[in-house]
Design an enzyme around this catalytic site. Structure first.
Site, short mmCIF file in Angstrom:
data_model
loop_
_atom_site.label_atom_id
_atom_site.label_comp_id
_atom_site.label_asym_id
_atom_site.label_seq_id
_atom_site.Cartn_x
_atom_site.Cartn_y
_atom_site.Cartn_z
N SER B 517 0.72 -1.41 0.05
CA SER B 517 -0.16 0.01 -0.02
C SER B 517 0.79 1.23 0.05
CB SER B 517 -0.95 -0.09 1.10
OG SER B 517 -1.52 -1.17 1.55
N ARG B 518 2.13 1.28 -0.35
CA ARG B 518 3.03 2.29 -0.24
C ARG B 518 2.93 3.38 -1.57
NH1 ARG B 518 6.47 2.06 -4.41
NH2 ARG B 518 8.05 3.83 -3.58
N THR B 520 0.83 5.56 -3.27
CA THR B 520 0.15 6.83 -3.06
C THR B 520 0.85 7.53 -1.91
OG1 THR B 520 -1.98 5.97 -3.76
CG2 THR B 520 -2.11 8.23 -2.44
N ALA B 716 -2.80 11.10 3.62
CA ALA B 716 -3.16 9.77 3.10
C ALA B 716 -2.32 8.58 3.60
CB ALA B 716 -3.03 9.76 1.81
N VAL B 719 -3.75 2.05 1.83
CA VAL B 719 -5.12 1.57 2.16
C VAL B 719 -5.54 0.37 1.35
CG1 VAL B 719 -6.20 3.93 2.38
CG2 VAL B 719 -6.07 2.97 0.03
N GLU B 721 -3.92 -2.70 1.04
CA GLU B 721 -3.66 -4.03 1.73
C GLU B 721 -4.35 -4.43 2.68
OE1 GLU B 721 0.47 -6.23 1.28
OE2 GLU B 721 0.58 -5.09 2.98
#
Lengths: 287, 762
Positions: B517-518, B520, B716, B719, B721
């Site tokens: 999830s890295r 963004t 942000a 989100v 995973e």
């Protein structure tokens, strides 16, 4: 591999005679093309019968005549089938996904004679007969004698299936097909069970037919269970005894889809459920 | 007010993908390309007596047949250098490459590959975790002690078939156990899960002027570069990797797949070589999620305090270490879960077996570790006669919680908000009522991967903004939405004016890949750094055009204007055009990597993955009904409360949650790769391998919890995973509740459900 398309039943049977065991009939292709790709069959010649006129459609006047090229989708939506043998429509609606149902045919499903063929069990409880045409003319095989072994039918290699006939549908008769799979669709039956009941006005079982698939090398009628139900009034003891008889009659296997023990285990409950649906339909006079 | 962030902007790549215009890895072909297929081992363990290639080589249209003799004699690997390109002496898993055939067409290559005669003497098969550590077990790697970690990694404890071992002990665990009022011990198992992306693995390579160019549809292009170079024994700078649209990866396309083979074969053949797995070989050889055995033991007081915990995990690495050896570290972060435990011992081992090497899959290891932890948590609550939700909330971590690695979670009280948010929508006591129905709950802390990323922004004279980055769009929208919307926001322009690049390792700075999830979060931060420099140049240039001071200007709606006189404006395009011959093109670069949180690197031994950066907090609730005849499970409702920091694109985040939950339901109820005694998978096609279909999946009710902190771009955090991580736990707890019996393995089969129902009647 060669491909040829027959224009008539006569031409198709002549090609079957000519090519003998090298020939493979091709209808919707949903089984044949996969089997060919996986190397399970190695046909020398594919004989396409999809363009032969007169082999598609469902007609009825007392009995119901189903053309072998009728697709699962057509069966599932046929008013005539839904009125007289809803179990068959239910079974057709569970074959693969919509894409398979749109091209796969009932003739292909029964002639492929998979132990898991969905349409077989409802056809067996409907007392269907199978019309086979070959160089020696046309003959009729009654349902119970059609499936003779794993992926084996009574069809001779030079015959083609030209019709499936469901006999006249008695009053106060109802049927049902229940299929067990892991998912809600896109499943080969882990177990499939069809039941048909004809009830007296007081609720006594005048006629009972039970058939199952994926529990033996061929789709099969379960006479022992039928006899127990015959003359009963669907008492819970009778249903339980029929369920036991059912589990004794089958010979399921372990495979990647389920264990033999699981297949046996679900049968009594499935039978009770199917009989409930069939009886309700019999009372309503549908199916 | 934002112009872009927080809006459900539509993806630019959606239209071409729907129309079939997007070129994916399997579609890409260089002119004059040859086609190669691998000859794979049909058995799981054996000694190669001979490989006879001459009859394959004689097939018309075959250019060459390569074997281990044609490849550099090098072992390499993501963590441990233990894997050859082609098996030469022994085969260690079914599907291991032994040879490759290069031909004019795929059809010819496949036909010729079938004529390569491989004579293998079967050897004993290590087919299970218990077999791997049984006394006198055959060694999957007889030479394990000669292996070395990949460059940059210190070695870790390993021996025999134990390829990795992570140990933590807070001390005094056994003493505390002896004082507990209640001690509960459970054993859980989980099967393998295949990533089952739409696009099978592929690679196209060409060798030119001493360099390899690889066209890939991959999650992590710089890793393809580095791992291909290591496998071929060359410098990474001699490999260029160019990205294309990809049909999903879910972690399976983080390590190299076919790329080093395509590169080697392109050099040997002197022509471009394309390779595409067919679905069966893709499934059989894929680095699927590892199977595991988890033993959990806890001692609790009568009033529900957790005094002691022992958490013992065996993970199946398969025939090579792959990245599973890293995953032993995840056990350290799940052993307590989001609950307070006084004393803890954790031992997690990765074991060699004669099976396909396992690897990363969305929510790495967390899926089954949380399944075990949360099933066990239910058992603790039930044994104490406490409500399962109350028990969790009572033990939930508070702000400032210290994890076992010494890392402090400053914001861990956000977990309580997630419990509350679900209860507002679906009160706990109203769920799971009625015969054969049940409710399950599971809570999770998960991380955002910290790997570095970078970007160069270019302002163009037509007013567009080029976002030049090696970040990979895996399909989640992390680049197509996340990075694009952050960039648009930074310049106050319409997101449609943002032009994104495809990854190219020659043209772009390093990117840590589409993982954890890295993208963004990390690349968004890099965009912000770059945008600060870009704005400086824009204001400097605009000040000349507007005859003002640079600090008197602001950017709004694609224009630069004077704050004091908003009528005096110039467009961003005019600024870029003017700069072209006055200082040159307006560009600015930025980089970011999450700094390692403060922690104790010596907290555990064998800890290859020492921190849990940028954590997020999650609660899932599932309501199910079981069929007492067939044992089938129907998911009636599925609720998610997810801490996201800030949803850059709410529709995109909701899509990730629906997708993650769907994949988690598949893992919980249907998907399995069972391993036979011969080491071969029993499910060998997508007919036997059951993926969930639309009819089986409810509409997920998701609540996004937004607490924009300073961590991410506009707050942000990762989100994509987390939504898979607690699903098996929540479902298993719901099924256990519905049946009144015990659920101890994944996936939950109809037989398990019927057994649970029967055991509860006894």
């Amino acid at each position: 591999m060669e491909f040829t398309s027959a224009a008539s039943v006569e031409e198709a049977t002549a090609l079957l005679v000519e090519y003998g065991t090298a020939a493979q009939i091709l209808a919707g292709g949903t089984d044949v093309m996969l089997q060919q790709a996986r190397g399970e069959i190695s046909a020398g010649v594919l004989i396409h019968i999809g363009r032969i006129p007169g082999l598609v459609g469902i007609t009825g006047n007392g009995s119901v005549r189903i053309g072998p090229l009728t697709t699962h989708r057509s069966l599932a939506r046929s008013r005539l089938v839904l009125m007289t043998a809803p179990a068959l429509a239910e079974a057709a609606a569970t074959v693969g996904g919509w894409q398979t149902q749109a091209v796969g045919t009932i003739g292909g499903n029964v002639c492929n004679a998979s132990p898991a063929a969905d349409t077989a069990a409802p056809l067996l409880v409907a007392g269907a007969s199978f019309e086979l045409t070959g160089p020696r003319g046309t003959r009729t095989v009654v349902g119970d004698s059609f499936f003779i072994g794993r992926r084996q039918t009574a069809r001779a290699t030079d015959e083609i299936l030209t019709a499936i006939v469901l006999p006249h549908h008695p009053e106060r008769t109802g049927d049902a097909y229940l299929k067990v799979g892991r998912r809600s669709a896109m499943e080969v039956a882990v177990v499939g069970l069809a039941a048909r009941l004809t009830l007296d006005v007081d609720g006594t079982v005048e006629g009972a037919r039970i058939a199952a698939c994926s529990v033996a090398p061929t789709p099969m009628r379960i006479a022992e269970a039928e006899e127990i139900l015959q003359g009963s009034r669907m008492e819970s003891e009778a249903i339980a005894a029929a369920g036991e008889a059912l589990t004794r009659a089958v010979s399921p296997i372990d495979d990647a889809r389920a264990t033999a023990a699981y297949r046996t285990r679900v049968l009594p409950g499935l039978l009770a459920r199917a009989l409930g649906v069939a009886a309700a339909r019999a009372e309503r006079g549908v199916g | 007010m934002t112009v872009s962030v927080g809006r459900s902007v539509v993806r630019q790549d959606a239209d071409p993908k729907v129309r079939g215009q997007a070129v994916f890895g399997v579609d890409f072909e260089l002119s004059g390309s040859l086609h190669a297929v691998l000859v794979r081992s049909p058995i799981a363990s054996g000694r190669i007596r001979s490989v006879e290639t001459s009859s394959a080589a004689a097939v018309p249209g075959v250019r060459l047949v390569a074997t281990a003799a044609d490849a550099p004699r090098i072992l390499s690997g993501l963590a441990l250098a233990d894997q050859p390109l082609f098996a030469g002496d022994v085969v260690r898993y079914e599907g291991e490459p032994i040879a490759a055939v290069v031909a004019d067409t795929v059809t010819i290559a496949r036909a010729a590959a079938a004529r390569v005669v491989v004579d293998i003497e079967p050897l004993p098969v290590v087919a299970s975790l218990s077999a791997a550590v049984a006394p006198g077990a055959p060694l999957v790697h007889a030479d394990w002690s000669t292996y070395r970690p990949s460059p940059g990694l210190p070695d870790w404890p390993r021996h025999d078939n134990v390829v990795g071992e992570m140990r933590f002990d807070s001390g005094g665990v056994d003493d505390v156990f002896s004082t507990a009022d209640v001690v509960i011990e459970d054993v859980y198992t989980a099967d393998r899960q295949y990533q089952a992306y739409l696009e099978p693995k592929s690679a196209t390579a060409v060798y030119e002027a001493g360099r390899y160019t690889i066209h890939a549809a991959h999650q992590y292009h710089f890793n393809v570069r580095d791992r291909t170079a290591a496998a071929l024994g060359i410098l990474p700078s001699r490999v260029r990797v160019i990205g294309h649209h990809m049909g999903g990866g879910f972690g399976a396309k983080l390590d190299v797949g076919l790329e080093p083979y395509a590169a080697l074969l392109a050099r040997l053949a002197g022509a471009p070589v394309k390779m595409v797995n067919d679905r069966v070989e893709d499934l059989l050889s894929c680095n699927s999620r590892e199977n595991a055995i988890i033993r959990v033991r806890s001692g609790v007081t009568r009033n529900g305090r957790i005094l002691a915990r022992e958490f013992l995990v065996d993970m199946d690495a398969g025939a090579y270490a792959g990245d599973t050896v890293f995953l032993t570290s995840i056990a350290l972060f799940v052993a307590e879960g989001p609950y307070s435990v006084d004393r803890t011992r954790v031992v997690a081992r990765a074991l060699y077996t004669n099976t396909a090497p396992t690897g990363a899959f969305r929510g790495v290891s967390g899926t089954y570790l949380y399944f075990a932890l949360e099933r066990h948590t239910d058992n603790l609550a039930n044994a104490l006669g406490m409500d399962r939700r109350d028990f969790r909330i009572r033990n939930a971590i508070d702000a400032g919680h210290t994890m076992l690695n010494g890392q402090v979670l400053e914001d861990s009280d956000l977990l309580r908000a997630a419990f509350d948010a679900i209860d507002e929508v679906a009160p706990w006591e109203t769920l799971g009522r009625g015969p054969n129905r049940g409710v399950g709950i599971a809570a999770t802390v998960w991380l955002t991967n910290p790997m570095p990323g970078a970007v160069t922004l270019r302002l163009e004279p037509d007013g567009s903004l080029g976002v030049v980055t090696g970040a990979a769009e895996i399909g989640t929208g992390a680049v197509a939405l996340g990075v694009r919307q952050v960039a648009a926001e930074e310049l106050g322009i319409d997101p449609d004016l943002v032009v994104l690049t495809m990854p190219d390792t020659d043209a772009h700075a390093y990117d840590g890949g589409a993982q954890g999830s890295r993208t963004t979060h990390i690349v968004g931060r890099a965009v912000q750094h770059a945008a600060a420099g870009l704005r400086e140049r824009i204001f400097g240039q605009a000040a000349k055009l507007l005859d003002s001071g640079a600090d008197e200007l602001e950017i709004t709606d694609g224009r630069v204007r004077m704050v004091s006189d908003p009528q005096r404006t110039v467009t961003l395009g005019q600024v870029a055009g003017a700069a072209m011959f006055d200082g040159g093109p307006i560009i600015s670069s930025g980089s970011y990597a999450t700094p390692a949180p403060k922690h104790d690197p010596d907290a555990a031994t064998g800890l290859l993955f020492a921190t849990f950066p940028t954590p997020t907090y999650h609660v899932h609730v599932a309501e199910v009904e079981v069929d007492p005849v067939t044992g089938r499970v129907t998911v009636l409702r599925y609720l998610v409360a997810q801490e996201v920091g800030r949803a850059i694109n709410p529709a995109g985040v909701m899509g990730q949650i629906q997708g993650g939950v769907t994949q988690g339901l598949g893992y919980a109820l249907w998907e399995t790769l069972q391993i036979g005694d011969d080491g071969r998978y029993r499910q060998r096609s997508l007919e036997a391998y059951k993926l969930p279909i639309a009819l089986d999946v409810p509409r997920v009710e998701a609540i996004l919890l937004e607490h924009p902190a300073d961590a991410g771009p506009y707050g942000a955090k990762g989100v994509a995973e987390p939504p898979i991580v607690p699903v098996a736990a929540a479902i298993a707890n719901a099924v256990a509740d519905a049946t009144g019996g015990s659920i101890v393995r994944l996936p939950i089969t109809p037989d398990d459900v019927l057994n649970a129902l029967e055991s509860s009647k006894e």
